[in-house]
Motif scaffolding. Structure first.
Motif, mmCIF file in Angstrom:
data_model
loop_
_atom_site.group_PDB
_atom_site.id
_atom_site.type_symbol
_atom_site.label_atom_id
_atom_site.label_comp_id
_atom_site.label_asym_id
_atom_site.label_seq_id
_atom_site.Cartn_x
_atom_site.Cartn_y
_atom_site.Cartn_z
ATOM 1 N N ASP A 25 79.464 35.166 40.817
ATOM 2 C CA ASP A 25 79.478 33.747 41.203
ATOM 3 C C ASP A 25 80.506 33.537 42.312
ATOM 4 O O ASP A 25 81.554 32.924 42.111
ATOM 5 N N SER A 28 81.681 29.791 43.067
ATOM 6 C CA SER A 28 82.715 29.232 42.193
ATOM 7 C C SER A 28 84.080 29.823 42.504
ATOM 8 O O SER A 28 85.100 29.117 42.462
ATOM 9 N N VAL A 97 85.158 31.623 35.237
ATOM 10 C CA VAL A 97 84.013 31.882 36.113
ATOM 11 C C VAL A 97 83.253 33.053 35.506
ATOM 12 O O VAL A 97 83.825 34.115 35.270
ATOM 13 N N ARG A 105 86.696 27.851 26.570
ATOM 14 C CA ARG A 105 86.372 26.474 26.172
ATOM 15 C C ARG A 105 87.032 26.129 24.841
ATOM 16 O O ARG A 105 87.582 25.040 24.685
ATOM 17 N N PRO A 110 88.954 23.615 30.683
ATOM 18 C CA PRO A 110 87.674 23.137 31.211
ATOM 19 C C PRO A 110 86.882 24.300 31.799
ATOM 20 O O PRO A 110 87.453 25.213 32.396
ATOM 21 N N THR A 111 85.560 24.278 31.631
ATOM 22 C CA THR A 111 84.741 25.346 32.205
ATOM 23 C C THR A 111 84.171 24.969 33.565
ATOM 24 O O THR A 111 83.556 25.802 34.225
ATOM 25 N N GLY A 112 84.359 23.725 33.989
ATOM 26 C CA GLY A 112 84.019 23.363 35.360
ATOM 27 C C GLY A 112 85.077 23.899 36.312
ATOM 28 O O GLY A 112 86.276 23.766 36.049
ATOM 29 N N THR A 113 84.660 24.485 37.417
ATOM 30 C CA THR A 113 85.599 25.165 38.307
ATOM 31 C C THR A 113 86.644 24.222 38.877
ATOM 32 O O THR A 113 87.851 24.520 38.864
ATOM 33 N N VAL A 114 86.232 23.086 39.385
ATOM 34 C CA VAL A 114 87.178 22.144 39.994
ATOM 35 C C VAL A 114 88.146 21.610 38.947
ATOM 36 O O VAL A 114 89.372 21.576 39.162
ATOM 37 N N GLN A 115 87.623 21.206 37.778
ATOM 38 C CA GLN A 115 88.492 20.676 36.732
ATOM 39 C C GLN A 115 89.485 21.723 36.238
ATOM 40 O O GLN A 115 90.660 21.421 35.992
#
Length: 288
Positions: A25, A28, A97, A105, A110-115
């Motif tokens: 990825d 990401s 990532v 988690r 957080p599993t969102g990259t930006v967060q």
């Protein structure tokens, strides 16, 4: 191992980007680098194998280590710092990532990259308990005997698909990065039948060899203790689970395998886990 320094604020970060994350990825990874580089002074490390990954952490100096990768990369970093007895004084951060992110988690990342990248910059350190076994292996989340089946853990499966040679390359690399002394096999192996195991919690026997069990699980409980659950084999009506809490858990009996976080280890005849209270720190989002 490639290293790139970027300038920003006065905080110093060592960002170690797992090779599997880079290959699986790249977008990401790029986003994570951009967000982190905009908020701190960043030194990027791009290790190509386990030796370079370990060397990057050992040479971090005063920089705060940030791992960009999946659950296995996080486990690898904690294992290395523990093995070198540097875990207590090191606050670790992770930007998840990859495909296997359930552990991160569950730990509050957080599993969102930006967060996740913003949490590295603006979050707080949370001290967490650690299970350490008698071979110096570590468990961040939970362990289970016997290991869960591939159906229940599809994101961690190591099966390949036709026409995707890059996936086989990544899986081969993952296998080379399993910490030494922690033999493992793919989680896709079929789950065995009932086991005859002795489970002792703080020296007291919770279940003995004369009682077949379907499953044993150990996970962090209240501060400084582990929660243990044993599910006996049911005959007719479903058997009630046996529950206990304690600082030391020993499992022995016939050879057994166990899944600790994302790794399947064994077979062993006996294994003891001890809770180390507040043994490691992880950066998580600040409350509110």
């Amino acid at each position: 191992m490639a290293e790139v320094a970027t300038s920003a604020t006065s905080e110093q970060l060592l960002v170690v980007i797992d090779p599997v994350a880079r290959r699986s990825d790249g977008e990401s990874v790029r986003i994570a680098k951009d967000v982190l580089g905009a908020g701190a002074a960043v030194k990027l490390c791009l290790p190509e194998g386990p030796e370079e990954f370990a060397r990057a952490l050992r040479r971090r100096g005063s920089r705060r280590p940030v791992v960009v990768g999946d659950d296995r990369a996080l486990i690898r970093a904690v294992s290395l710092l523990h093995r070198h007895r540097e875990l207590a004084g090191c606050a670790l951060s992770v930007v998840p990532v990859g495909g296997a992110l359930s552990l991160a988690r569950s730990l509050g990342v957080p599993t969102g990259t930006v967060q996740a990248a913003r949490a590295v910059l603006d979050g707080v350190e949370r001290r967490m308990d650690l299970l350490v076994d008698d071979s110096d292996g570590v468990v961040l989340g939970a362990l289970r005997i016997p290991p869960v089946t591939a159906t229940a853990q599809q994101p961690d499966s190591e099966t390949t698909s036709p026409g995707r040679p890059w996936l086989r390359t990544c899986q081969s690399l993952v296998r080379t990065l399993v910490p030494a002394g922690r033999p493992s096999r793919p989680a896709s192996a079929p789950e065995p039948g009932p086991s005859r195991l002795r489970v002792e919690v703080d020296g007291e026997t919770l279940v003995d060899l004369n009682q077949p069990v379907e499953a044993v699980s150990v996970s962090p409980g209240a501060a400084g203790v582990a929660s243990v659950e044993v599910r006996p084999v049911s005959v007719g009506a479903e058997a009630s689970p046996l529950l206990a809490q304690g600082r030391t858990v020993t499992v022995s009996g016939a050879h057994f395998r166990y899944r600790a976080d994302a790794l399947v280890s064994g077979p062993v005849r006996t294994r003891t886990w001890v809770v180390r209270e507040g043994a490691w720190g992880l950066t998580v989002p600040a409350a509110g």
